[in-house]
Structure formats: structure tokens, C-alpha cells
Design a protein around this motif. Structure first.
Motif, PDB file in Angstrom:
ATOM      1  N   CYS A 324       0.852  -1.185   0.000  1.00 43.08           N
ATOM      2  CA  CYS A 324       0.000   0.000   0.000  1.00 43.08           C
ATOM      3  C   CYS A 324       0.891   1.239   0.000  1.00 43.08           C
ATOM      4  O   CYS A 324       1.877   1.299   0.744  1.00 43.08           O
ATOM      5  N   ILE A 339      -4.295   6.681  -3.221  1.00 42.63           N
ATOM      6  CA  ILE A 339      -3.849   5.461  -2.554  1.00 42.63           C
ATOM      7  C   ILE A 339      -3.761   4.348  -3.601  1.00 42.63           C
ATOM      8  O   ILE A 339      -4.716   4.102  -4.342  1.00 42.63           O
ATOM      9  N   ALA A 341      -2.875   0.292  -4.226  1.00 43.07           N
ATOM     10  CA  ALA A 341      -2.679  -1.039  -3.640  1.00 43.07           C
ATOM     11  C   ALA A 341      -2.193  -1.981  -4.740  1.00 43.07           C
ATOM     12  O   ALA A 341      -2.765  -2.036  -5.822  1.00 43.07           O
ATOM     13  N   TYR A 353     -10.374  -5.477  -3.975  1.00 47.16           N
ATOM     14  CA  TYR A 353      -9.724  -4.502  -3.100  1.00 47.16           C
ATOM     15  C   TYR A 353     -10.768  -3.744  -2.290  1.00 47.16           C
ATOM     16  O   TYR A 353     -11.887  -3.503  -2.746  1.00 47.16           O
ATOM     17  N   SER A 354     -10.375  -3.332  -1.086  1.00 49.58           N
ATOM     18  CA  SER A 354     -11.179  -2.438  -0.255  1.00 49.58           C
ATOM     19  C   SER A 354     -10.225  -1.608   0.597  1.00 49.58           C
ATOM     20  O   SER A 354      -9.054  -1.971   0.783  1.00 49.58           O
ATOM     21  N   TYR A 355     -10.746  -0.480   1.143  1.00 48.54           N
ATOM     22  CA  TYR A 355      -9.895   0.483   1.838  1.00 48.54           C
ATOM     23  C   TYR A 355     -10.613   1.005   3.080  1.00 48.54           C
ATOM     24  O   TYR A 355     -11.848   1.038   3.144  1.00 48.54           O
ATOM     25  N   VAL A 383      -4.015   4.641   6.475  1.00 50.17           N
ATOM     26  CA  VAL A 383      -4.895   4.077   5.450  1.00 50.17           C
ATOM     27  C   VAL A 383      -4.564   2.590   5.329  1.00 50.17           C
ATOM     28  O   VAL A 383      -3.403   2.209   5.201  1.00 50.17           O
ATOM     29  N   THR A 384      -5.586   1.744   5.365  1.00 52.36           N
ATOM     30  CA  THR A 384      -5.424   0.292   5.257  1.00 52.36           C
ATOM     31  C   THR A 384      -5.929  -0.173   3.899  1.00 52.36           C
ATOM     32  O   THR A 384      -7.066   0.122   3.511  1.00 52.36           O
ATOM     33  N   CYS A 385      -5.068  -0.887   3.172  1.00 52.19           N
ATOM     34  CA  CYS A 385      -5.425  -1.492   1.888  1.00 52.19           C
ATOM     35  C   CYS A 385      -5.697  -2.977   2.128  1.00 52.19           C
ATOM     36  O   CYS A 385      -4.839  -3.689   2.670  1.00 52.19           O
ATOM     37  N   SER A 396      -3.639  -7.614   4.081  1.00 61.93           N
ATOM     38  CA  SER A 396      -3.789  -6.169   4.248  1.00 61.93           C
ATOM     39  C   SER A 396      -2.422  -5.541   4.457  1.00 61.93           C
ATOM     40  O   SER A 396      -1.464  -6.204   4.867  1.00 61.93           O
ATOM     41  N   THR A 398      -0.706  -1.266   5.248  1.00 65.76           N
ATOM     42  CA  THR A 398      -1.055   0.108   5.618  1.00 65.76           C
ATOM     43  C   THR A 398      -0.030   1.090   5.072  1.00 65.76           C
ATOM     44  O   THR A 398       1.116   0.734   4.785  1.00 65.76           O
TER      45      THR A 398
END
Length: 553
Positions: A324, A339, A341, A353-355, A383-385, A396, A398
Motif C-alpha cells: 500500500c 492510494i 494497492a 480490493y477495499s480500503y 490508510v489500510t489497503c 492487508s 497500511t
């Protein structure tokens, strides 16, 4: 008579042995691309022999002819140089078998003999050659001697016995099915009764030596063929669900003249294929070890079919990984960052993918999203990917974005309010008149609205005024007095100062909290209010009223 027959047999055996040894030596010297077949370990089931035969009969004929001393003819049979012989031997095991034989030695210059016999045969197969002996019994069709007037006319059947042996040598022809009988040497005994006639009858007792040679054709095998063997292997041996697997079988000891049938099976797996190879669909298989079984057959007899097994393993899908990153990483309040990923599936599974973010808001569904910092406090935002594959495995990572602190608000500035003019009252140049009240009322109103602000009143004097600095100070003090007495403003919030503007006026200023008056308004000096007494407006107004009344009187 018997001595002569034995001498003939000995000569025949000697000649046969020499011929056999010579032929063996010649064959051994003949170059061949293939070695002789190892007949010892796996001898033939059936031997068919055909060849040339030489017969040397010697015997007597007993008759009732009184002209012959004793009624006996002797040594009246002569050798037969041209003959043919054939036999078939069927072996019950490696050493013992049964044999039938037919030999024909036709007459010509000599009388002839035909034999048809059967019996037992013994052999001892060794590598490259097979010695044998046999004993036969049967019948002989024998002609009489060619001696007149005593000849027995015509051929007559009688019993026959044969004992002898020989040596076969394997040849490399026809896949080692063909052999050479180096020699076959036999002793034969014939007995024929020609009948009671005085001249043509009599009983013949014949001892014969027979020497034969020819070709032997081997058929079948005593030792059964080796059993069919089957081995199989899968490729690859370790796979992930959905990867193809191929299984291949290798059969040995198959009879090339018989068709082979293949089949495949497996516990928990389905193998497609009806040859020596098959394919396995692993898309529905759970992780674990699986066994595939192959079967090959070319008949129903034992040894004509075989099985094989091979194993393969289905592995669990490896989870994805994700990195990320943010660009830019330093933002002003309200700015946005991109952002990114980067997800990787070791088995190339589809990824989703989600954030999420610790502050602000982030939006996006692909491998790129946007972080908005509107409303977010200053400082670090995490921010977490997140990524997941179609098998539910997740990963995941970050990244951080720094939101800068907003710049401090500009320092408040001194506000210039209204100014009071003291030009109108020549006699009282420092008095706060009614027109000044309007200005000071406005000053008071501003001070009331901003309770943390202060007020500065700056008195000035004209250039022609004597004691101008004192007049300027008095004007400032009088203005302050009005604000305190008339408008109720806390005196601590009001400062009286003098300036150098060169005009008869008081300039009023509102100083917000945090503002620096000296920086914004320069050239003023604080009034020593302790030494300067304010002049009240009312007293001055009452004095003017008395003077007006006196003038009227």
C-alpha cells in the motif's frame, strides 16, 4: 552277424559325431548379429524335425527252404543311402516329452523300410544346444533281400523298436525358433514275418543303424511368459485446485500380438482416458493426497493383467499479498491523496480490493483509491489497503499520510474608529461636546461587542497651540472619562495616549485581543493619567448656563 551290425553302428556313430562336431565348429565360427537363444532357461514346448536319414540294416531271414543250410539266410540286407525322416516331440516339462516319428528309406538297388513309431524322449537343454535320447516303438514296413530265388517278395509290416539320441544346436534365425540337428544316431530292431511259403516266406530279424540330420523348428515355451507388469506416474505430483494432472502408465511383458485394454480409477477423483494415459480434473478437489489406480489386461489368464498406483497432492491455495502506498504523503487540510494497492496472488486468483482510513474518507474499489482529508484533524492518518481472492483468503497493508497543521490565523490588527474634532469650542479646546458624544458612543458600542478588546484614545494638538502636549493629553483623558462615566466602560480597558498628528482631535482605536497597538500605530506616548485630571462635561455645561443668565439680567 551281430558283430557286423555293431561294427556298422559304431562306424555310423563315429561319422555322426565327427559331422556334428564339425558343423558345430563351423556354426560357432559363423558371425551373427544376435547371440544364440538361451534354450536352457526357457526351452520349447514343441520341436518339429525334418531331415535326411541313412539306414544300415543287417539281419537274417529264417525260412523252411531245405536247400539252405539250417533254413537261414544272413546278411542279405544292404545299406540305404537315401532316406527322409520327420518327427514331432511334445514336452511335458523341461526334460521329458512324447515323440512320434516317421522315417522312409525307399528301395532302389536295395530293399526299403518305412517306420512309424512313438515313444518317450528325454532332453537336457543348456545354453545354445540340447542333447537328447529317446526310445520308440511302432511298426516297420520292410522289404525282403534282393537275393533270388530266396527273396521275400513285397513289403510286409512288422514291429519295430528304436533307441538312440542326438544333439540340437540353436540357430539365430526366425527369432531363435530354428535349430540344426547336428546328428541323430539310432539303433533299430525290426521283426517281419513273411509267411510259411517255402521260398518266399520266412521270418526276418533285422538290426539297423540309422544316422540322421536336418532342421528343427521350436514352437511354444515350457516356461510361461513373464507376467505383465504395470507402473504409472502422475505429472505433476503437487498441484493447486484447478491445475491439470496427467497420469501415464507403462506396461511391460505385453504380448505384441494381443490387444491391451487400459482403464483408470481413483478414490475421490475422476480420471478420463481409455489408453495408457489419462487426465484428472482437480478443480473440485479439496487439499489433500489422492491415489490413482491403473489397470491393464490382455487376457483372462493369470499374469495377463496388472495394476499400478500413483499419488498426487492438492495443495491449499497460498494467500495473496498486498502493498500500500500514498501520493503525496504530506497534505494540507482538505487536500486529497491517491492510494495505490498492489496485490499479488501466487496462483493468479482474481483479487478484490477495499480500503479504510483512521480519519477523513477514502473511496475506491480497484487497486486505486482517493483519500480526502476534509474535516480530518492535523497529524498522521493511517490508510489500510485490503485484498481478498475468490477463495476468501485475505491480506492487508497500511500506509500513512500526514495532514499538516493549519497556519495560525493572522494576528489581529488595531481597528481605527472615529475621531473627535476639538476645533469648534475655542474657549474650551479640550471639552467633549455633543458631536463628540456620537463618536464616543460608537466607540463604546464596539467595546461592548468585543469584551476582550481594549480601547486607546490618542489626543493630538495643533501646531500653533501653546502647551500642545498638555492639551493633547487632556483631550485623551476627557474622552476616556466620557467612556467610563457615561458609557460604563471599565477604565482598565481604556488607555489614553498622545500623538503627533498636528491636529486638534482625538483618534479612537479598538485594540482586539492579541493585537499590538505599538506595532500598528506608532509615534504615540502614554499619558500619565495620575497627573492629569479629567474635566467633566457637566460642570462646564453648568458654568455656561449661569453666565448666560447673568447676561440676560
Amino acid at each position: 552277424m551281430h558283430s557286423s551290425s555293431l561294427h556298422s553302428l559304431g562306424r555310423i556313430l563315429l561319422v555322426g559325431g565327427i559331422v556334428g562336431l564339425s558343423a558345430s565348429s563351423l556354426i560357432g565360427q559363423t558371425p551373427s548379429s544376435k547371440p544364440a537363444a538361451p534354450s536352457g532357461p526357457n526351452p520349447s514346448r514343441i520341436d518339429i524335425f525334418a531331415g535326411y536319414s541313412y539306414l544300415a540294416p543287417h539281419g537274417t531271414v529264417t525260412t523252411n527252404n531245405t536247400n539252405v543250410p539250417g533254413g537261414v539266410f544272413s546278411d542279405r540286407y544292404a545299406s540305404i543311402n537315401a532316406g527322409a525322416i520327420g518327427s514331432v516331440a511334445y514336452y511335458f516339462n523341461k526334460y521329458v516329452g512324447g515323440q512320434i516319428e516317421y522315417a522312409n528309406h525307399p528301395d532302389g538297388n536295395n530293399d526299403g523300410a518305412q517306420t512309424a513309431q512313438g515313444g518317450i524322449i528325454f532332453r537336457y537343454p543348456v545354453t545354445g544346444m540340447t542333447p537328447f535320447i529317446h526310445a520308440l516303438a511302432g511298426g516297420v514296413r520292410l522289404g525282403g533281400p534282393n537275393a533270388e530265388p530266396y527273396a521275400a517278395h513285397g513289403y510286409t509290416w512288422g514291429p519295430a523298436l528304436t533307441v538312440g539320441g542326438g544333439l540340437d544346436y540353436d540357430l539365430p534365425f526366425f527369432n531363435h525358433h530354428l535349430g540344426l540337428r547336428l546328428f541323430q544316431a539310432d539303433y533299430e530292431y525290426f521283426h517281419v514275418n513273411y509267411g510259411p511259403q517255402p521260398y518266399t516266406g520266412g521270418r526276418a530279424n533285422v538290426e539297423s543303424a540309422r544316422l540322421s540330420t536336418g532342421l528343427v523348428y521350436h514352437m511354444g515355451s515350457i516356461v510361461p511368459p513373464p507376467p505383465v507388469q504395470y507402473s504409472c506416474a502422475v505429472n505433476p505430483t503437487t498441484v493447486f485446485p484447478g491445475d491439470p494432472v496427467t497420469v501415464t502408465g507403462t506396461a511391460t511383458n505385453l504380448n505384441p500380438k494381443k490387444p491391451a485394454t487400459y482403464s483408470w480409477s481413483g478414490q475421490g477423483v475422476t480420471v478420463k482416458g481409455d489408453s495408457n494415459s489419462g487426465t484428472i480434473d482437480t478443480s473440485s478437489l479439496q487439499p489433500g493426497s489422492y491415489t490413482v489406480t491403473g489397470h491393464v489386461t490382455e487376457g483372462a489368464k493369470p499374469g495377463q493383467s496388472a495394476d499400478c498406483t500413483s499419488n498426487f497432492t492438492v495443495k491449499q491455495f497460498e494467500p495473496p499479498t498486498v502493498s500500500c502506498s500514498a501520493s503525496p504523503t504530506d497534505l494540507k487540510p482538505g487536500d486529497s491523496a491517491t492510494i495505490t494497492a498492489t496485490g499479488v496472488s501466487p496462483q493468479n486468483r482474481p483479487l478484490t480490493y477495499s480500503y479504510s482510513a483512521s480519519a477523513g474518507s477514502v473511496s475506491g474499489t480497484g487497486n486505486s483509491a482517493t483519500l480526502t482529508t476534509t474535516g480530518a484533524p492535523s497529524g498522521s492518518i493511517t490508510v489500510t489497503c485490503n485484498v481478498s481472492d475468490d477463495k476468501g483468503q485475505t491480506a492487508s497493508s497500511t500506509t500513512t499520510v500526514n495532514v499538516q497543521a493549519p497556519p495560525p490565523p493572522p494576528a489581529p490588527k488595531v481597528q481605527t474608529l472615529c475621531s473627535i474634532n476639538f476645533e469648534r469650542d475655542k474657549r474650551r479646546p479640550t471639552r467633549v461636546d455633543n458631536e463628540a458624544k456620537a463618536c464616543l458612543d460608537d466607540v463604546a458600542l464596539n467595546a461592548q461587542r468585543q469584551s476582550d478588546a481594549s480601547v486607546v484614545v490618542v489626543g493630538n494638538s495643533g501646531p500653533s497651540e501653546k502647551n500642545g502636549s498638555k492639551l493633547a493629553a487632556q483631550r485623551a483623558v476627557n474622552a476616556k472619562e466620557y467612556l467610563v462615566k457615561e458609557k460604563g466602560i471599565d477604565p482598565s480597558r481604556i488607555t489614553a495616549r498622545t500623538g503627533n498628528q498636528g491636529s486638534k482631535e482625538v483618534q479612537d482605536y479598538l485594540v482586539p485581543s492579541g493585537a499590538n497597538f505599538d506595532n500598528d500605530v506608532q509615534g504615540t506616548t502614554a499619558v500619565d493619567e495620575a497627573a492629569m485630571k479629567a474635566q467633566p462635561r457637566k460642570a462646564a455645561h453648568h458654568h455656561k448656563h449661569k453666565k448666560s443668565a447673568a447676561a440676560k439680567k
